[in-house]
Design a protein around this motif. Structure first.
Motif, PDB file in Angstrom:
ATOM      1  N   GLY A  49       0.812  -1.215   0.000  1.00  0.00           N
ATOM      2  CA  GLY A  49       0.000   0.000   0.000  1.00  0.00           C
ATOM      3  C   GLY A  49       0.844   1.262   0.000  1.00  0.00           C
ATOM      4  O   GLY A  49       0.513   2.246  -0.686  1.00  0.00           O
ATOM      5  N   LEU A  50       1.927   1.249   0.750  1.00  0.00           N
ATOM      6  CA  LEU A  50       2.833   2.408   0.793  1.00  0.00           C
ATOM      7  C   LEU A  50       3.400   2.682  -0.594  1.00  0.00           C
ATOM      8  O   LEU A  50       3.378   3.815  -1.076  1.00  0.00           O
ATOM      9  N   PHE A  51       3.897   1.640  -1.259  1.00  0.00           N
ATOM     10  CA  PHE A  51       4.479   1.836  -2.590  1.00  0.00           C
ATOM     11  C   PHE A  51       3.414   2.229  -3.613  1.00  0.00           C
ATOM     12  O   PHE A  51       3.700   2.993  -4.536  1.00  0.00           O
ATOM     13  N   ALA A 111       0.956   2.174  11.666  1.00  0.00           N
ATOM     14  CA  ALA A 111       2.078   3.002  11.236  1.00  0.00           C
ATOM     15  C   ALA A 111       3.332   2.144  11.164  1.00  0.00           C
ATOM     16  O   ALA A 111       3.447   1.154  11.893  1.00  0.00           O
ATOM     17  N   THR A 112       4.242   2.538  10.270  1.00  0.00           N
ATOM     18  CA  THR A 112       5.511   1.832  10.143  1.00  0.00           C
ATOM     19  C   THR A 112       6.650   2.831  10.024  1.00  0.00           C
ATOM     20  O   THR A 112       6.453   3.989   9.650  1.00  0.00           O
ATOM     21  N   GLY A 113       7.824   2.352  10.319  1.00  0.00           N
ATOM     22  CA  GLY A 113       9.044   3.122  10.130  1.00  0.00           C
ATOM     23  C   GLY A 113      10.231   2.202  10.318  1.00  0.00           C
ATOM     24  O   GLY A 113      10.129   1.168  10.982  1.00  0.00           O
ATOM     25  N   ALA A 114      11.329   2.576   9.715  1.00  0.00           N
ATOM     26  CA  ALA A 114      12.518   1.744   9.791  1.00  0.00           C
ATOM     27  C   ALA A 114      13.755   2.615   9.695  1.00  0.00           C
ATOM     28  O   ALA A 114      13.675   3.778   9.298  1.00  0.00           O
ATOM     29  N   TYR A 115      14.878   2.019  10.066  1.00  0.00           N
ATOM     30  CA  TYR A 115      16.157   2.630   9.725  1.00  0.00           C
ATOM     31  C   TYR A 115      17.126   1.533   9.356  1.00  0.00           C
ATOM     32  O   TYR A 115      16.955   0.365   9.702  1.00  0.00           O
ATOM     33  N   LYS A 116      18.118   1.934   8.600  1.00  0.00           N
ATOM     34  CA  LYS A 116      19.183   1.035   8.166  1.00  0.00           C
ATOM     35  C   LYS A 116      20.493   1.799   8.266  1.00  0.00           C
ATOM     36  O   LYS A 116      20.493   3.035   8.353  1.00  0.00           O
ATOM     37  N   PRO A 117      21.622   1.106   8.265  1.00  0.00           N
ATOM     38  CA  PRO A 117      22.893   1.814   8.297  1.00  0.00           C
ATOM     39  C   PRO A 117      23.040   2.663   7.035  1.00  0.00           C
ATOM     40  O   PRO A 117      22.652   2.231   5.947  1.00  0.00           O
ATOM     41  N   ARG A 135      10.646   4.068   5.087  1.00  0.00           N
ATOM     42  CA  ARG A 135       9.337   3.425   5.236  1.00  0.00           C
ATOM     43  C   ARG A 135       8.421   4.053   6.287  1.00  0.00           C
ATOM     44  O   ARG A 135       7.668   3.363   6.970  1.00  0.00           O
ATOM     45  N   ILE A 136       8.476   5.389   6.412  1.00  0.00           N
ATOM     46  CA  ILE A 136       7.561   6.079   7.325  1.00  0.00           C
ATOM     47  C   ILE A 136       6.180   6.100   6.663  1.00  0.00           C
ATOM     48  O   ILE A 136       6.016   6.600   5.552  1.00  0.00           O
ATOM     49  N   TRP A 137       5.223   5.530   7.348  1.00  0.00           N
ATOM     50  CA  TRP A 137       3.856   5.451   6.834  1.00  0.00           C
ATOM     51  C   TRP A 137       2.887   5.453   8.002  1.00  0.00           C
ATOM     52  O   TRP A 137       3.141   4.839   9.036  1.00  0.00           O
ATOM     53  N   THR A 138       1.761   6.142   7.820  1.00  0.00           N
ATOM     54  CA  THR A 138       0.653   6.125   8.780  1.00  0.00           C
ATOM     55  C   THR A 138      -0.636   5.859   8.007  1.00  0.00           C
ATOM     56  O   THR A 138      -0.824   6.401   6.907  1.00  0.00           O
ATOM     57  N   ASP A 139      -1.500   5.047   8.573  1.00  0.00           N
ATOM     58  CA  ASP A 139      -2.799   4.771   7.977  1.00  0.00           C
ATOM     59  C   ASP A 139      -3.463   6.101   7.599  1.00  0.00           C
ATOM     60  O   ASP A 139      -3.512   7.026   8.406  1.00  0.00           O
ATOM     61  N   LYS A 140      -3.975   6.181   6.381  1.00  0.00           N
ATOM     62  CA  LYS A 140      -4.572   7.435   5.875  1.00  0.00           C
ATOM     63  C   LYS A 140      -5.655   7.990   6.792  1.00  0.00           C
ATOM     64  O   LYS A 140      -5.798   9.203   6.920  1.00  0.00           O
TER      65      LYS A 140
END
Length: 176
Positions: free
Chosen positions: A22-24, A65-71, A81-86
């Motif tokens: 859905g985010l993409f 909601a989602t979010g992530a981090y990577k090196p 990947r910051i996302w919140t339900d509409k």
């Protein structure tokens, strides 16, 4: 009233895939194929401990909601990947999610966060500015200008992470 809670999740978890799809789709709706040549596929392990993290916020067992981090480089992590339900936007959920990601990143030894957002996401720009992220672009220009050469459509931000005062008494656990 249901209890909201953060949960670390595997980036390959089946329950996460419809959310990411859905985010993409939302990105495609906003940008068309503008970023189609700019995408890089990260292996899921880039988002797993000890160097990365994928986080969800749940309400009554549903991911809202989602979010992530990577090196990214050195002591810098990159937020993704910051996302919140509409239906829940505008309630400070993304703000709390990014703050939680920052706390985890500090614990993992990161000293800085880096991120990019697209030129058609003024709400994301406002969020990151309000959280103390420093723009690597002129915020007074029309963001659509960043979609044309010599730019690549990405608006870059950085933020120096500062451990909370309570970390001062943790000795070896204080990573900054």
């Amino acid at each position: 009233m249901a209890q909201r809670r953060f949960r670390v999740i595997s980036p390959g978890a089946a329950e996460l895939q419809p959310v990411l799809t859905g985010l993409f789709a939302e990105y495609r709706q906003r940008y068309g194929d503008y970023f189609s040549g700019h995408t890089e596929e990260d292996p899921p392990e880039r988002y797993t401990a000890p160097e990365g993290l994928f986080l969800v916020l749940e309400d009554a067992g549903e991911i809202i909601a989602t979010g992530a981090y990577k090196p990214y480089r050195g002591h810098t992590a990159e937020i993704k990947r910051i996302w919140t339900d509409k239906t829940l936007r505008g309630q400070g959920i993304a703000r709390s999610l990014v703050s939680e990601l920052e706390r985890y990143a500090i614990d993992a030894g990161y000293r800085e966060m880096y991120l990019t957002t697209g030129f058609r996401q003024p709400e994301a720009v406002a969020l990151y500015l309000s959280l103390g992220y420093q723009p690597g672009f002129d915020i007074h220009r029309d963001f659509e200008e960043y979609s044309r050469a010599p730019y690549d459509g990405r608006l870059r931000f950085t933020k120096t992470l500062v451990a909370p005062a309570c970390y001062a008494n943790k000795g070896a656990n204080a990573h900054v």
